[in-house]
Design an enzyme around this catalytic site. Structure first.
Site, mmCIF file in Angstrom:
data_model
loop_
_atom_site.group_PDB
_atom_site.id
_atom_site.type_symbol
_atom_site.label_atom_id
_atom_site.label_comp_id
_atom_site.label_asym_id
_atom_site.label_seq_id
_atom_site.Cartn_x
_atom_site.Cartn_y
_atom_site.Cartn_z
ATOM 1 N N ALA A 23 0.799 -1.239 0.000
ATOM 2 C CA ALA A 23 0.000 0.000 0.000
ATOM 3 C C ALA A 23 0.825 1.278 0.000
ATOM 4 O O ALA A 23 0.262 2.368 0.048
ATOM 5 C CB ALA A 23 -0.951 -0.004 1.201
ATOM 6 N N ASP A 73 8.004 -6.828 5.926
ATOM 7 C CA ASP A 73 8.085 -7.699 4.759
ATOM 8 C C ASP A 73 6.940 -8.709 4.904
ATOM 9 O O ASP A 73 6.917 -9.492 5.863
ATOM 10 C CB ASP A 73 9.451 -8.409 4.754
ATOM 11 C CG ASP A 73 9.638 -9.315 3.552
ATOM 12 O OD1 ASP A 73 8.626 -9.777 2.971
ATOM 13 O OD2 ASP A 73 10.799 -9.581 3.203
ATOM 14 N N VAL A 74 6.011 -8.712 3.967
ATOM 15 C CA VAL A 74 4.828 -9.571 4.117
ATOM 16 C C VAL A 74 5.105 -11.048 3.843
ATOM 17 O O VAL A 74 4.198 -11.874 3.911
ATOM 18 C CB VAL A 74 3.629 -9.082 3.257
ATOM 19 C CG1 VAL A 74 3.081 -7.769 3.789
ATOM 20 C CG2 VAL A 74 4.002 -8.979 1.789
ATOM 21 N N SER A 103 -3.141 -11.361 -11.868
ATOM 22 C CA SER A 103 -2.640 -10.659 -13.058
ATOM 23 C C SER A 103 -3.188 -11.328 -14.308
ATOM 24 O O SER A 103 -3.500 -12.525 -14.301
ATOM 25 C CB SER A 103 -1.113 -10.722 -13.106
ATOM 26 O OG SER A 103 -0.643 -10.231 -14.359
ATOM 27 N N TYR A 136 6.622 -15.178 -12.794
ATOM 28 C CA TYR A 136 5.524 -14.268 -12.434
ATOM 29 C C TYR A 136 4.174 -14.893 -12.820
ATOM 30 O O TYR A 136 3.229 -14.908 -12.009
ATOM 31 C CB TYR A 136 5.726 -12.925 -13.148
ATOM 32 C CG TYR A 136 4.696 -11.874 -12.796
ATOM 33 C CD1 TYR A 136 4.705 -11.235 -11.559
ATOM 34 C CD2 TYR A 136 3.709 -11.513 -13.716
ATOM 35 C CE1 TYR A 136 3.759 -10.265 -11.246
ATOM 36 C CE2 TYR A 136 2.763 -10.547 -13.410
ATOM 37 C CZ TYR A 136 2.791 -9.922 -12.175
ATOM 38 O OH TYR A 136 1.852 -8.964 -11.862
ATOM 39 N N LYS A 148 1.190 -15.938 -10.152
ATOM 40 C CA LYS A 148 -0.165 -15.370 -10.201
ATOM 41 C C LYS A 148 -1.201 -16.469 -10.487
ATOM 42 O O LYS A 148 -2.344 -16.382 -10.034
ATOM 43 C CB LYS A 148 -0.225 -14.244 -11.235
ATOM 44 C CG LYS A 148 0.610 -13.015 -10.844
ATOM 45 C CD LYS A 148 0.134 -12.400 -9.535
ATOM 46 C CE LYS A 148 0.841 -11.082 -9.216
ATOM 47 N NZ LYS A 148 0.337 -10.457 -7.980
ATOM 48 N N ILE A 178 -1.399 -1.710 -16.083
ATOM 49 C CA ILE A 178 -1.888 -0.530 -15.366
ATOM 50 C C ILE A 178 -0.702 0.397 -15.104
ATOM 51 O O ILE A 178 0.373 -0.065 -14.708
ATOM 52 C CB ILE A 178 -2.512 -0.936 -13.995
ATOM 53 C CG1 ILE A 178 -3.505 -2.116 -14.142
ATOM 54 C CG2 ILE A 178 -3.177 0.272 -13.338
ATOM 55 C CD1 ILE A 178 -4.762 -1.858 -14.922
HETATM 56 N N1 NAD Z 1 0.698 -2.527 -12.594
HETATM 57 C C1 NAD Z 1 0.307 -3.520 -13.380
HETATM 58 O O1 NAD Z 1 0.272 -3.404 -14.613
HETATM 59 C C2 NAD Z 1 -0.133 -4.821 -12.786
HETATM 60 C C3 NAD Z 1 -0.741 -5.755 -13.648
HETATM 61 C C4 NAD Z 1 -1.161 -6.966 -13.126
HETATM 62 C C5 NAD Z 1 -0.996 -7.244 -11.781
HETATM 63 N N2 NAD Z 1 -0.391 -6.318 -10.973
HETATM 64 C C6 NAD Z 1 -0.239 -6.694 -9.566
HETATM 65 O O2 NAD Z 1 -0.826 -5.689 -8.758
HETATM 66 C C7 NAD Z 1 -0.131 -5.596 -7.519
HETATM 67 C C8 NAD Z 1 0.305 -4.156 -7.306
HETATM 68 O O3 NAD Z 1 1.134 -3.782 -8.410
HETATM 69 P P1 NAD Z 1 1.661 -2.288 -8.614
HETATM 70 O O4 NAD Z 1 1.688 -2.065 -10.066
HETATM 71 O O5 NAD Z 1 0.934 -1.345 -7.724
HETATM 72 O O6 NAD Z 1 3.181 -2.479 -8.124
HETATM 73 P P2 NAD Z 1 4.157 -1.480 -7.374
HETATM 74 O O7 NAD Z 1 5.532 -2.032 -7.571
HETATM 75 O O8 NAD Z 1 3.909 -0.085 -7.789
HETATM 76 O O9 NAD Z 1 3.728 -1.662 -5.846
HETATM 77 C C9 NAD Z 1 3.919 -2.881 -5.184
HETATM 78 C C10 NAD Z 1 4.152 -2.589 -3.702
HETATM 79 O O10 NAD Z 1 4.340 -3.854 -3.052
HETATM 80 C C11 NAD Z 1 5.364 -3.688 -2.088
HETATM 81 N N3 NAD Z 1 5.999 -4.977 -1.808
HETATM 82 C C12 NAD Z 1 6.608 -5.815 -2.673
HETATM 83 N N4 NAD Z 1 7.109 -6.875 -2.027
HETATM 84 C C13 NAD Z 1 6.799 -6.718 -0.714
HETATM 85 C C14 NAD Z 1 7.062 -7.463 0.465
HETATM 86 N N5 NAD Z 1 7.751 -8.624 0.425
HETATM 87 N N6 NAD Z 1 6.621 -6.990 1.641
HETATM 88 C C15 NAD Z 1 5.924 -5.831 1.714
HETATM 89 N N7 NAD Z 1 5.669 -5.057 0.633
HETATM 90 C C16 NAD Z 1 6.092 -5.505 -0.570
HETATM 91 C C17 NAD Z 1 6.349 -2.720 -2.756
HETATM 92 O O11 NAD Z 1 7.200 -2.108 -1.793
HETATM 93 C C18 NAD Z 1 5.406 -1.746 -3.432
HETATM 94 O O12 NAD Z 1 5.070 -0.651 -2.602
HETATM 95 C C19 NAD Z 1 1.028 -6.593 -7.615
HETATM 96 O O13 NAD Z 1 0.658 -7.800 -6.995
HETATM 97 C C20 NAD Z 1 1.201 -6.789 -9.104
HETATM 98 O O14 NAD Z 1 1.781 -8.036 -9.408
HETATM 99 C C21 NAD Z 1 0.037 -5.125 -11.441
#
Ligand code: NAD
Length: 255
Positions: free
Chosen positions: A16, A64-65, A148, A162, A166, A195
């Protein structure tokens, strides 16, 4: 249908600090829910402060989740402060080693494979495991796992680890949905296409253009497109929807 504003829940959103997770946290907070923002990035404090400045109830938890003990400690602290968690959105995720180009499986470092699978799958398992007892006590819960499009079809840019991670999120969610349905808990996935977030910025404008050309609506998505689906799946009115995956990809998957 009862407007959601009448019932204020405790919500947990992972990933978040930025991107989709932040947008989802902001939308849940604007409905009056108390929102815990979980992320490993220090920026999560600033993200929560931005929501607090809007007069909403938000708190940052830096962890770290994938760390089981940290997840247990954090959920216990949230329950202590605010009560049982009603809404859980697992948004934390990674695509793998940074870089604009796709990595072939034969060139993939096993440590990168483990990191992607653990981050994207085990984190959802750990968070669900920690939050479900509280949802069962309340006999109400909404879990949304962000999957995804890479789990739904072949995509040009997604690496195999990846896509595997997913796809595992989809299977995990279906299994869990069946298990907890009788406790009033729903479990669904949202599968976004491309996105515009910090995650996709690293792969560049040419990828955006290629995606837009192939999608039916002719553009890449914005976080609000995904958040709208998550808002439905976390609402009171979505009680009859569980074990489902909602594709939010501008019609890309019709190709
Ligand atoms: N942006 C896209 O096009 C897209 C498309 C399909 C799916 N997604 C999925 O949507 C979700 C969000 O993507 P986004 O684009 O906002 O990515 P992003 O990289 O902008 O944000 C992801 C966040 O997750 C946090 N994070 C990662 N690993 C972590 C961990 N081990 N512990 C705690 N925090 C952790 C990061 O610090 C970051 O703030 C992800 O699961 C991604 O795979 C994104």
């Amino acid at each position: 249908m009862t407007p959601d504003k009448s019932i204020e829940r405790v919500a947990v959103v992972t990933g978040a600090a930025q991107g989709l997770g932040y947008d989802i946290a902001a939308a849940l907070a604007s409905l009056g829910h108390r929102v815990a923002l979980l992320d490993r990035a220090d920026d999560v404090a600033r993200s929560a402060a931005t929501l607090q400045a809007r007069g909403t109830t938000a708190a940052a938890h830096c962890l770290d989740v994938t760390d089981e003990a940290a997840v247990q400690r954090t959920i216990a602290a949230i329950e202590e402060a605010w009560g049982d968690v009603g809404i859980l959105v697992n948004g934390a995720g990674i695509t793998g080693r940074k870089g604009a180009h796709k990595t072939a499986v034969v060139d993939m470092d096993p440590s990168d494979w483990r990191r992607v699978i653990t981050t994207n799958v085990a984190s959802a398992f750990l968070l669900c495991r920690a939050c479900i007892p509280g949802m069962q006590r309340a006999r109400w819960g909404r879990i949304v796992n962000i999957a995804s499009q890479a789990a739904r079809a072949r995509t040009e840019r997604s690496n195999a680890h990846y896509a595997a991670s997913k796809s595992a999120v989809l299977g995990f969610s279906r299994g869990l949905a069946h298990e907890v349905a009788s406790s009033g808990i729903t479990v669904n996935c949202v599968a976004p296409g491309r996105i515009a977030t910090p995650m996709t910025v690293q792969t560049g404008a040419d990828v955006d253009a290629a995606y837009s050309a192939k999608s039916a609506v002719g553009r890449v998505g914005v976080p609000a497109d995904v958040t709208a689906a998550v808002m439905y799946l976390t609402s009171e009115g979505s009680a009859f929807m569980t074990g489902a995956t909602v594709d939010v990809n501008g019609g890309y998957s019709m190709n």
